[in-house]
Write a protein that holds these residues in place. Sequence first.
Motif, PDB file in Angstrom:
ATOM      1  N   ASN A  90       0.691  -1.141   0.021  1.00  0.00           N
ATOM      2  CA  ASN A  90       0.085  -0.103  -0.090  1.00  0.00           C
ATOM      3  C   ASN A  90       0.746   1.206   0.018  1.00  0.00           C
ATOM      4  O   ASN A  90       0.486   2.414   0.367  1.00  0.00           O
ATOM      5  CB  ASN A  90      -1.030  -0.106   1.192  1.00  0.00           C
ATOM      6  N   THR A  91       2.131   1.134  -0.336  1.00  0.00           N
ATOM      7  CA  THR A  91       2.921   2.540  -0.598  1.00  0.00           C
ATOM      8  C   THR A  91       3.285   2.575  -1.912  1.00  0.00           C
ATOM      9  O   THR A  91       2.867   1.831  -2.974  1.00  0.00           O
ATOM     10  CB  THR A  91       4.360   2.244   0.100  1.00  0.00           C
ATOM     11  N   LEU A  92       3.813   3.683  -2.364  1.00  0.00           N
ATOM     12  CA  LEU A  92       3.874   4.186  -3.923  1.00  0.00           C
ATOM     13  C   LEU A  92       4.736   3.315  -4.675  1.00  0.00           C
ATOM     14  O   LEU A  92       4.684   2.741  -5.693  1.00  0.00           O
ATOM     15  CB  LEU A  92       4.274   5.679  -4.002  1.00  0.00           C
ATOM     16  N   GLU A 113       3.375  -0.082  -5.165  1.00  0.00           N
ATOM     17  CA  GLU A 113       2.262  -0.167  -6.579  1.00  0.00           C
ATOM     18  C   GLU A 113       3.153  -0.183  -7.792  1.00  0.00           C
ATOM     19  O   GLU A 113       3.004  -0.888  -8.940  1.00  0.00           O
ATOM     20  CB  GLU A 113       1.580   1.285  -6.173  1.00  0.00           C
ATOM     21  N   VAL A 134       3.824  11.601   2.709  1.00  0.00           N
ATOM     22  CA  VAL A 134       2.466  11.341   2.470  1.00  0.00           C
ATOM     23  C   VAL A 134       2.556  11.214   0.500  1.00  0.00           C
ATOM     24  O   VAL A 134       1.671  10.349  -0.034  1.00  0.00           O
ATOM     25  CB  VAL A 134       1.867  12.699   2.325  1.00  0.00           C
ATOM     26  N   PHE A 135       3.651  11.650  -0.171  1.00  0.00           N
ATOM     27  CA  PHE A 135       3.637  11.503  -1.304  1.00  0.00           C
ATOM     28  C   PHE A 135       4.016   9.891  -1.684  1.00  0.00           C
ATOM     29  O   PHE A 135       3.392   9.432  -2.587  1.00  0.00           O
ATOM     30  CB  PHE A 135       4.930  12.261  -2.001  1.00  0.00           C
ATOM     31  N   LYS A 150       3.223   7.751   0.380  1.00  0.00           N
ATOM     32  CA  LYS A 150       2.142   6.898   0.948  1.00  0.00           C
ATOM     33  C   LYS A 150       2.586   6.250   2.037  1.00  0.00           C
ATOM     34  O   LYS A 150       2.335   4.732   2.149  1.00  0.00           O
ATOM     35  CB  LYS A 150       1.443   5.927  -0.225  1.00  0.00           C
ATOM     36  N   ILE A 151       3.475   6.742   2.854  1.00  0.00           N
ATOM     37  CA  ILE A 151       4.051   6.011   4.029  1.00  0.00           C
ATOM     38  C   ILE A 151       3.502   6.706   5.278  1.00  0.00           C
ATOM     39  O   ILE A 151       3.612   8.045   5.378  1.00  0.00           O
ATOM     40  CB  ILE A 151       5.664   6.084   4.039  1.00  0.00           C
ATOM     41  N   GLU A 152       2.963   5.998   6.280  1.00  0.00           N
ATOM     42  CA  GLU A 152       2.271   6.406   7.417  1.00  0.00           C
ATOM     43  C   GLU A 152       3.472   7.019   8.280  1.00  0.00           C
ATOM     44  O   GLU A 152       4.550   6.525   8.529  1.00  0.00           O
ATOM     45  CB  GLU A 152       1.671   5.458   8.126  1.00  0.00           C
TER      46      GLU A 152
END
Length: 332
Positions: free
Chosen positions: A56-58, A61, A112-113, A115-117
């Motif tokens: 679920n990270t960039l 993907e 955020v870019f 997609k890491i918490e």
Amino acid sequence: GGRYKSICRRGKDGTFNGSGGDESDLPLDREGRIVTIDCGGVVHKTFLKTLLRHPNTLLYEMAQPKGELYEDGAVFLDRDHGCFAHILNYYRTGRLAPPVGVPEDMWHVELVFFKIENPMYRVPTSEDIDIMQREIGKPPEPGIRKSVWLLFEDPSSSEAAKWLSVFSIFVIVMGVAAFVTETHPTVREPKGPGWFGVNSEKIRVGFQRFEWAVVSWFSLELIIRFIVNFDKKNFFVRFANWIDIIAVLPFYIGLLLNPRVNAGSSSLVVRSLRLARVFRILGLLFKLGKYSHGVRVLMSTFRTCVVELSILSVLLIMAVIMISSGMYFCEN
């Protein structure tokens, strides 16, 4: 010049096999390839399977079928290369360490870019809260013992726990106010004029009874929390519990040092008694932080900025010394 020796070997099927770890559990048809990531003009290379460790990270993907890295083996990202180096290490090691010298807001934008918490903005789940509570002594099995523990330790667990924390805050504030009021000359002097027709002796007796009530409540709370705590050894390790002990222990020390009981060294005993009461009131003030979320946030901020606050303290002390020395020479 010397040659670089690879820590991985190419298999018969043309893929790379890692030297160890859990990477061998991943399929090695195309995930064993080395992919290239150009971030802000700085080229980074890693195994495709490395990017599959955090779903679920960039980059995860991009490493999936039909993703840029999976199909083309290379991608360009117009982002900060200094932050990206730490983000790529997160995929390699599993440890997310912010870069030194990068502002927190800029680091958060990069996370955020990709997609890491961000751990700083992470809201703990109910499972996380349960694990943390068990570490500080929460009984694992449901029952009266667990209900009592939540009543005294977690104000958000129920409406009763919330009002109990409000009552404790009220008792702390009233105890501090009584301690300050008791130092007024009207109460302190044996033959003071008193207040509203009540002589000073009766006022002192009232303050003493109120002090007994405050100490009795917090002593009872401390005993109950110790009884229902699942890990008795860890109970005395926690700093917050020592604050609770400091809030009541000086009162009992004061009883042992009471001048009416220990005759003969009244001057030393009175000073020791006053010192014990000062420590008790400090314990009550620190105890307030247990029930106030704002105080806990403030203490967390102090721990985070300890270096900056230390520098500020040194400058403040130097200013105080210089100004006080100037005032001394001017007055003399």
